[in-house]
Design a protein around this motif. Structure first.
Motif, PDB file in Angstrom:
ATOM      1  N   LEU A  52      37.669  43.344  49.406  1.00 23.11           N
ATOM      2  CA  LEU A  52      37.633  41.994  48.844  1.00 23.11           C
ATOM      3  C   LEU A  52      36.710  41.083  49.652  1.00 23.11           C
ATOM      4  N   ASP A  56      33.489  39.161  48.207  1.00 20.35           N
ATOM      5  CA  ASP A  56      33.317  37.722  48.422  1.00 20.35           C
ATOM      6  C   ASP A  56      31.977  37.405  49.073  1.00 20.35           C
ATOM      7  N   THR A  78      45.376  46.095  45.600  1.00 20.15           N
ATOM      8  CA  THR A  78      43.969  45.740  45.437  1.00 20.15           C
ATOM      9  C   THR A  78      43.560  45.787  43.976  1.00 20.15           C
ATOM     10  N   LEU A  81      44.654  42.623  42.298  1.00 26.42           N
ATOM     11  CA  LEU A  81      43.795  41.494  42.651  1.00 26.42           C
ATOM     12  C   LEU A  81      42.426  41.594  41.978  1.00 26.42           C
ATOM     13  N   THR A  84      42.237  40.371  38.341  1.00 28.86           N
ATOM     14  CA  THR A  84      42.156  38.929  38.110  1.00 28.86           C
ATOM     15  C   THR A  84      40.889  38.314  38.701  1.00 28.86           C
ATOM     16  N   GLN A  85      40.470  38.769  39.882  1.00 32.53           N
ATOM     17  CA  GLN A  85      39.328  38.154  40.558  1.00 32.53           C
ATOM     18  C   GLN A  85      37.973  38.721  40.138  1.00 32.53           C
ATOM     19  N   PHE A  86      37.939  39.989  39.797  1.00 31.21           N
ATOM     20  CA  PHE A  86      36.694  40.667  39.414  1.00 31.21           C
ATOM     21  C   PHE A  86      36.968  41.556  38.207  1.00 31.21           C
TER      22      PHE A  86
END
Length: 137
Positions: A52, A56, A78, A81, A84-86
């Motif tokens: 992550l 980032d 992971t 996450l 939602t983030q990628f």
């Protein structure tokens, strides 16, 4: 005859991240998969948190080949996450565990596929290419 998705995968290189806490295994995967046309390993990480952080910082794989059991942030956490983030990144989990309930859980949480660590190199290559093709749709 080549399928359209296989042609697309060959035309656009797969940008692969390899995430595993065992450095020797990770380096071996990198050496193996880098040898295939159409696959470029863009980063490596020892756990989900490291991955992550790399994302980032601008690393942009389109497929992540990730171990299930790692310290700090494991493969399942992971994957959640990443979803939602990628959301455009596809995850292929690789694990020594072949428990069907674990496979079902990981796939339900957003992984594209699940491989056991004794899979053949060709099966692994195919899973990576299929995940990349699914991300292009």
């Amino acid at each position: 005859m080549t399928s359209p998705s296989a042609s697309a995968a060959a035309a656009v290189p797969v940008r692969l991240a390899i995430v595993d806490d065992h450095i020797l295994f990770r380096k071996g995967l990198r050496a193996l998969l880098s040898g295939y046309a159409g696959i470029e390993v863009v980063c490596e990480a020892g756990n989900g948190q490291e991955l992550l952080e790399l994302l980032d910082q601008g690393s942009r794989p389109n497929v992540i080949l990730m171990d299930m059991q790692m310290p700090i942030l494991d493969g399942l956490q992971t994957t959640r996450l990443l979803r939602t983030q990628f959301p455009n990144v596809r995850v292929v989990i690789i694990s020594m565990h072949d428990d069907p309930s674990l496979v079902t859980t990981v796939l339900a949480e957003g992984a594209h596929s699940y491989l056991v660590k004794n899979t053949s190199p060709e099966e692994m290559r195919s899973a990576v290419l299929a995940a990349a093709a699914a991300g292009q749709r």
